[in-house]
Motif scaffolding. Structure first.
Motif, PDB file in Angstrom:
ATOM      1  N   GLY A  69      42.580  28.213  34.498  1.00  7.68           N
ATOM      2  CA  GLY A  69      41.152  28.328  34.787  1.00  7.68           C
ATOM      3  C   GLY A  69      40.886  29.177  36.014  1.00  7.68           C
ATOM      4  N   ILE A  70      41.672  28.983  37.060  1.00  7.09           N
ATOM      5  CA  ILE A  70      41.483  29.757  38.290  1.00  7.09           C
ATOM      6  C   ILE A  70      41.748  31.238  38.032  1.00  7.09           C
ATOM      7  CG2 ILE A  70      42.481  30.195  40.576  1.00  7.09           C
ATOM      8  CD1 ILE A  70      42.688  27.125  40.876  1.00  7.09           C
ATOM      9  N   VAL A  75      38.819  24.815  34.755  1.00  2.00           N
ATOM     10  CA  VAL A  75      39.094  24.137  36.034  1.00  2.00           C
ATOM     11  C   VAL A  75      38.570  22.702  35.975  1.00  2.00           C
ATOM     12  CG1 VAL A  75      38.547  24.104  38.502  1.00  2.00           C
ATOM     13  CG2 VAL A  75      39.178  26.254  37.402  1.00  2.00           C
ATOM     14  N   ILE A  76      37.366  22.528  35.466  1.00  4.05           N
ATOM     15  CA  ILE A  76      36.789  21.184  35.360  1.00  4.05           C
ATOM     16  C   ILE A  76      37.563  20.344  34.350  1.00  4.05           C
ATOM     17  CG2 ILE A  76      34.708  19.923  34.659  1.00  4.05           C
ATOM     18  CD1 ILE A  76      33.105  22.227  35.966  1.00  4.05           C
ATOM     19  N   GLY A  82      36.474  30.159  32.616  1.00  8.64           N
ATOM     20  CA  GLY A  82      37.280  29.851  33.801  1.00  8.64           C
ATOM     21  C   GLY A  82      36.902  28.541  34.463  1.00  8.64           C
ATOM     22  N   TRP A  83      35.632  28.397  34.824  1.00  6.60           N
ATOM     23  CA  TRP A  83      35.188  27.167  35.497  1.00  6.60           C
ATOM     24  C   TRP A  83      35.303  25.961  34.579  1.00  6.60           C
ATOM     25  CZ3 TRP A  83      35.265  26.539  40.359  1.00  6.60           C
ATOM     26  CH2 TRP A  83      34.989  27.598  41.220  1.00  6.60           C
ATOM     27  N   VAL A 113      26.379  19.495  39.239  1.00  6.34           N
ATOM     28  CA  VAL A 113      26.022  20.318  38.078  1.00  6.34           C
ATOM     29  C   VAL A 113      24.781  19.740  37.397  1.00  6.34           C
ATOM     30  CG1 VAL A 113      26.766  21.017  35.763  1.00  6.34           C
ATOM     31  CG2 VAL A 113      28.304  21.298  37.702  1.00  6.34           C
ATOM     32  N   THR A 163      31.437  16.796  41.237  1.00  7.07           N
ATOM     33  CA  THR A 163      31.115  18.027  40.500  1.00  7.07           C
ATOM     34  C   THR A 163      30.062  17.762  39.436  1.00  7.07           C
ATOM     35  OG1 THR A 163      33.372  18.804  40.869  1.00  7.07           O
ATOM     36  CG2 THR A 163      32.116  19.902  39.138  1.00  7.07           C
ATOM     37  N   ILE A 166      38.663  32.676  36.270  1.00 10.62           N
ATOM     38  CA  ILE A 166      37.343  32.616  36.922  1.00 10.62           C
ATOM     39  C   ILE A 166      36.716  34.000  37.098  1.00 10.62           C
ATOM     40  CG2 ILE A 166      36.175  32.128  39.115  1.00 10.62           C
ATOM     41  CD1 ILE A 166      37.755  29.517  39.224  1.00 10.62           C
TER      42      ILE A 166
END
Length: 138
Positions: free
Chosen positions: A46-47, A60-61, A56-57, A85, A81, A50
């Motif tokens: 994911g990183i 990560v989540i 990407g995000w 959001v 998070t 990004i």
């Protein structure tokens, strides 16, 4: 038709399986290692993604969600998070159409800029220069 109470069947099954694994000291350590490695893998991918257009995000989540199965700090960070959001989404929904259009436009410009810079610096292709060159010849 009767309404079911409590978590879905599959969620209960996963919870029971995890409890059985955690009951054994070796299983507990193995579970922590597997969850840790799997979460790190998903977060790392994911990183890397990004700066590119895409999920990407989201990855990560998702990796954070995997870690949250076994690590308390990840569960707290995932909750933080989610709250932010949801708060951001609720705030945007309360805004007028004009403000939402501006926010969406800024988002599209940001994603486009990141995509163009990613292509330029990772693949060495200057898309804007290519387009300008193409327009100048036609």
């Amino acid at each position: 038709m009767s309404e079911r109470r409590g978590p879905p069947h599959w969620r209960q099954r996963i919870s029971t399986t995890l409890a059985l694994i955690r009951a054994n000291p070796t299983g507990r350590v193995a579970l922590k290692v597997i969850i840790g490695v799997l979460g790190a893998l998903v977060v790392s991918v994911g990183i890397v993604l990004i700066p590119l257009p895409g999920p990407g995000w989201l990855l990560v989540i998702a990796g954070l969600g995997i870690w949250a199965v076994e690590f308390h700090w990840a569960k707290r960070l995932l909750g933080f998070t989610r709250r932010h959001v949801h708060g951001w989404t609720a705030w945007v929904k309360r805004q007028s159409l004009a403000v939402r259009v501006v926010i969406g436009s800024v988002g599209i410009v940001f994603v486009g800029t990141v995509a163009l810079l990613s292509v330029k610096y990772s693949l060495g292709i200057d898309v804007i220069a290519q387009v300008l060159r193409y327009l100048a010849t036609n």
